[in-house]
Design an enzyme around this catalytic site. Structure first.
Site, PDB file in Angstrom:
ATOM      1  N   TYR A  60      -6.928  32.915 101.720  1.00 15.11           N
ATOM      2  CA  TYR A  60      -8.595  32.674 101.528  1.00 15.11           C
ATOM      3  C   TYR A  60      -8.786  31.481 100.946  1.00 15.11           C
ATOM      4  O   TYR A  60      -8.114  30.979 100.188  1.00 15.11           O
ATOM      5  CB  TYR A  60      -9.013  34.107 101.181  1.00 15.11           C
TER       6      TYR A  60
ATOM      7  N   GLN B 232       5.843  38.920 106.235  1.00 10.66           N
ATOM      8  CA  GLN B 232       5.141  38.257 107.475  1.00 10.66           C
ATOM      9  C   GLN B 232       4.998  38.887 108.552  1.00 10.66           C
ATOM     10  O   GLN B 232       4.208  38.751 109.414  1.00 10.66           O
ATOM     11  CB  GLN B 232       6.291  36.694 107.717  1.00 10.66           C
TER      12      GLN B 232
ATOM     13  N   ASP C 143       1.991  41.002 108.643  1.00 10.01           N
ATOM     14  CA  ASP C 143       0.741  40.206 108.592  1.00 10.01           C
ATOM     15  C   ASP C 143      -0.302  40.357 109.589  1.00 10.01           C
ATOM     16  O   ASP C 143      -0.502  39.401 110.284  1.00 10.01           O
ATOM     17  CB  ASP C 143       1.138  38.804 107.963  1.00 10.01           C
TER      18      ASP C 143
ATOM     19  N   SER D 189      -2.754  37.358 109.841  1.00 12.80           N
ATOM     20  CA  SER D 189      -2.273  36.142 110.375  1.00 12.80           C
ATOM     21  C   SER D 189      -2.061  36.475 111.676  1.00 12.80           C
ATOM     22  O   SER D 189      -2.446  35.465 112.796  1.00 12.80           O
ATOM     23  CB  SER D 189      -0.863  35.635 109.728  1.00 12.80           C
TER      24      SER D 189
ATOM     25  N   ARG E 107       0.889  38.690 101.175  1.00  7.21           N
ATOM     26  CA  ARG E 107       1.163  37.609 101.645  1.00  7.21           C
ATOM     27  C   ARG E 107       2.363  36.901 101.356  1.00  7.21           C
ATOM     28  O   ARG E 107       2.503  35.817 100.571  1.00  7.21           O
ATOM     29  CB  ARG E 107       0.137  36.465 101.742  1.00  7.21           C
TER      30      ARG E 107
END
Length: 377
Positions: free
Chosen positions: A224, A123, A126, A129, A118
């Site tokens: 998380y 990004q 990901d 997400s 992460r």
């Protein structure tokens, strides 16, 4: 290199690559073969794949001839692969340790997209997400459909209807999208999260942030939840109980990698909620955030609906597949050279962090640590 894409098995509706991404890969000198009907549940026809440059094959041929095999779910991959095949999907390795071991022993190289670091650089890859964003949006729509009253405030000649009160547990990607969607529908929103750093984001979306002091640092947990002390858990439950009795909708999102989801809502809390209220539990697949959650099931308790659903992204398969496949494409660019050949650079932190198995052994430290102990899925 030949990349193969398998048709997912029911109830999964997404597909690993959409036609526009297939076209991009073909331009990268990569051969793409897809199982016939691969994208039908995501509303992408075989013709669209053929027009994009993919070769349509039966399942056995795709598995047999692929150097790199794509499947979102691990159970969708069957035998018949090349001895040195590369597997890529969302394999939840901490919950599927025996499967990871089996693949490692067979000499497969395994990349799990839910293990992407992460980081800012990662990004665009990901998948947690991109899919959680959809899940948060869908959770609110599902709650609104299930709820027995309006979401927005209405003032009519027949009287006024107050807005729904929504409480969201967890302000990660799913939680933030749930806030935004709830606010668009006119609800009043409160949010709990153990990370004080998200307070500003929550408030910028028009929600009230409810803070419990003394939380363990979750800054390195990849979005998380982390395990909290017994004292903090009790104070958190007390605070949630104080607010839940005033809530009409509760959306829970808290998960801990490799472990059972934390119980945040108890039976006594649910008993204090107004009849007709709704809880949507996005952590259902790992045990749920309530004592009564059952995955893929709606439980009625004291006239409160507890909806267990960890697969809401798959209820928007066209866009979920598009976002997921763009994540996959960006990752594939890291492991493909200009001639379209596989090139694994384990000096790259993203490639290394996403790899679960290589060279006949488990390479991921966290998965390795779970081998000597039972999983708690």
């Amino acid at each position: 290199m030949t990349i193969g894409v398998l048709k997912e098995q029911h109830p999964e509706t997404r597909v690993s690559l959409v036609p526009e991404v297939v076209q991009a890969l073909v331009k990268m000198n990569v051969q793409v073969q897809v199982e016939q009907g691969v994208g039908l549940t995501s509303f992408y026809s075989d013709k669209m794949y053929a027009d994009a440059g993919a070769t349509l094959q039966d399942r056995e041929a795709v598995i047999k001839n692929s150097d790199l095999l794509l499947s979102i779910q691990p159970e969708n991959i069957s035998s018949g692969m090349k001895a040195n095949a590369v597997l890529l999907g969302v394999f939840q390795p901490l919950y599927n340790v025996p499967q990871m071991q089996s693949w490692a022993e067979k000499g497969f190289t395994v990349f799990s997209m839910d293990n992407i670091p992460r980081t800012t650089r990662a990004q665009s890859m990901d998948v947690l997400s991109s899919q959680a964003n959809i899940a948060g949006y869908k959770a609110v729509l599902l709650a609104a459909f299930q709820y027995s009253r309006y979401f927005p405030m209405f003032m009519t000649a027949a009287g006024s209807i107050p807005p729904a009160k929504v409480m969201i547990l967890g302000a990660g990607v799913a939680g933030l999208q749930a806030i935004a969607t709830s606010r668009r529908l006119g609800a009043v929103v409160e949010v709990f999260d153990t990370r004080p750093a998200v307070k500003e984001e929550v408030m910028s979306l028009g929600a009230k942030f409810i803070e419990v002091e003394g939380a363990a640092d979750a800054s390195k947990a990849g979005g998380y939840a982390v395990e909290q002390s017994a004292d903090f858990q009790q104070r958190q439950k007390d605070k949630i109980q104080e607010h839940i009795r005033k809530s009409d909708i509760v959306i829970t999102t808290a998960q801990i990698p490799g472990k059972k989801a934390p119980i945040l809502i108890t039976k006594p809390m649910i008993e204090e909620m107004r009849a007709g209220s709704v809880i949507v539990d996005l952590a259902a697949a790992t045990g749920g955030n309530t004592e009564l959650t059952q995955n893929d099931t709606t439980v009625m308790y004291h006239d409160v609906a507890i909806v267990g659903n960890s697969a809401l992204a798959a209820t928007a398969p066209a866009d979920a597949s598009k976002l997921y496949s763009k994540n996959v494409l960006n990752f594939l660019k890291l492991i493909t050279d200009k001639e379209g050949n596989l090139q694994l650079n384990f000096e790259d932190d993203i490639v290394k962090g996403t790899c679960i198995a290589h060279g006949g052994k488990i390479t991921n430290d966290r998965v390795q640590s779970f081998i000597s102990q039972p999983t708690t899925a």
